[in-house]
Scaffold this active site. Sequence first.
Site, PDB file in Angstrom:
ATOM      1  N   SER A 187      38.987  35.368  41.017  1.00  0.00           N
ATOM      2  CA  SER A 187      40.076  35.298  41.987  1.00  0.00           C
ATOM      3  C   SER A 187      40.131  36.575  42.834  1.00  0.00           C
ATOM      4  O   SER A 187      39.157  36.919  43.498  1.00  0.00           O
ATOM      5  CB  SER A 187      41.390  35.035  41.251  1.00  0.00           C
ATOM      6  OG  SER A 187      42.431  34.697  42.144  1.00  0.00           O
ATOM      7  N   ASP A 283      41.051  23.690  44.224  1.00  0.00           N
ATOM      8  CA  ASP A 283      41.344  25.106  44.448  1.00  0.00           C
ATOM      9  C   ASP A 283      41.400  25.323  45.948  1.00  0.00           C
ATOM     10  O   ASP A 283      40.461  24.954  46.670  1.00  0.00           O
ATOM     11  CB  ASP A 283      40.248  25.970  43.817  1.00  0.00           C
ATOM     12  CG  ASP A 283      40.615  27.446  43.714  1.00  0.00           C
ATOM     13  OD1 ASP A 283      41.322  27.943  44.606  1.00  0.00           O
ATOM     14  OD2 ASP A 283      40.191  28.088  42.739  1.00  0.00           O
ATOM     15  N   HIS A 313      42.326  26.161  40.129  1.00  0.00           N
ATOM     16  CA  HIS A 313      42.167  27.602  39.958  1.00  0.00           C
ATOM     17  C   HIS A 313      42.655  28.012  38.559  1.00  0.00           C
ATOM     18  O   HIS A 313      43.686  27.558  38.081  1.00  0.00           O
ATOM     19  CB  HIS A 313      43.042  28.295  41.024  1.00  0.00           C
ATOM     20  CG  HIS A 313      42.767  29.730  41.231  1.00  0.00           C
ATOM     21  ND1 HIS A 313      41.759  30.201  42.045  1.00  0.00           N
ATOM     22  CD2 HIS A 313      43.404  30.844  40.762  1.00  0.00           C
ATOM     23  CE1 HIS A 313      41.778  31.513  42.071  1.00  0.00           C
ATOM     24  NE2 HIS A 313      42.753  31.935  41.297  1.00  0.00           N
TER      25      HIS A 313
END
Length: 339
Positions: A187, A283, A313
């Site tokens: 991320s 995502d 995610h």
Amino acid sequence: MSLSHPLPPTPGQTLLHPTHKMSLRYDPEFEAAAGPTLVQYAASGSPALYDVQARRNRLQQALKKDAKCRIPEALERIVHHAPSSDGHLVEIYHVRKRENSAAGPHPAILHIHGGGYFSFSAAQSVQSMVDYVSQSGVQMLSVEYRLAPEHPFPTPLEDCWAALTWVYSNAEHLNIDTKRIGVMGESAGGGLAANLALLARDRVLSPPLAKQILIYPMLDDRTATDNTNGLAFFDVSDCITGWAAYLGKDVVGTDRVPKYAAAARNLDVRGLPELYLDCPQLDILLTENIHYLVQFVEAKIPTEFHMYPGLPHGFTSLAPGASFSQRAIQNRVRAMLNF
């Protein structure tokens, strides 16, 4: 995130949005494993845009990340300190097999944790590092970079640079092979890893980084579209809040974004290390990830990509024991071994 059932579903109901039908939907195994967490997360309500503290609290509660970790006898955890450009001592959490302390040199991965640029910590990443090191044998060093908005760009990236150069400077003592050092991040950590690779190329780090392993990286401050039909775990408001914390509200999405802040704005990937990237389909970062990936393919840089349908995610944290999470971890472990 928008779910079709803001409260726990009754028997026969699912978490599927009524308009999804045969289109986008959660993987059934993921829904069974993470459904209650997602329902509770949605029911807690999305914080106001730019409310960093509320998001920190919400993410911590949903993912239940704990800094406490049992280190297996075969492994050891060491904490190092590297001076950053402003004199701050950056903690580096080092996990390796005990046998690595007596032989070498060995490959190593500099790890950068996720959290939207504003949340989580390297200390909370030790458990996942233990899993990766146990399976791969490759030692990992995770950077406790300072978080935005208290410490906006470039401080987090410079903390990562300080950690990377400290590893290079102490490689002989740590039995690390400087020709086999890679960077890895999830991320926001993936975004920092991508920018760190750019920084290392342009500052002529020698030997150059050998690999970058980017896990659903946060690369583009301009992302503001949800292509998941509301099934995203990390949603558009989270993304905008993270970038605003890191860059400043008045800078995000403008032509004033600094170099090395958002890797997707870099249009020249020549000279960068080989790339492994994975991202789930549900995502909001998938599109920016694919656009970045294409540059590596066109530049003829060795590239590996995995997309996981039906997953959002952070899926490996939301459903760590699921078959798809184990498959993703195995793919990442293979990438750690292949450089």
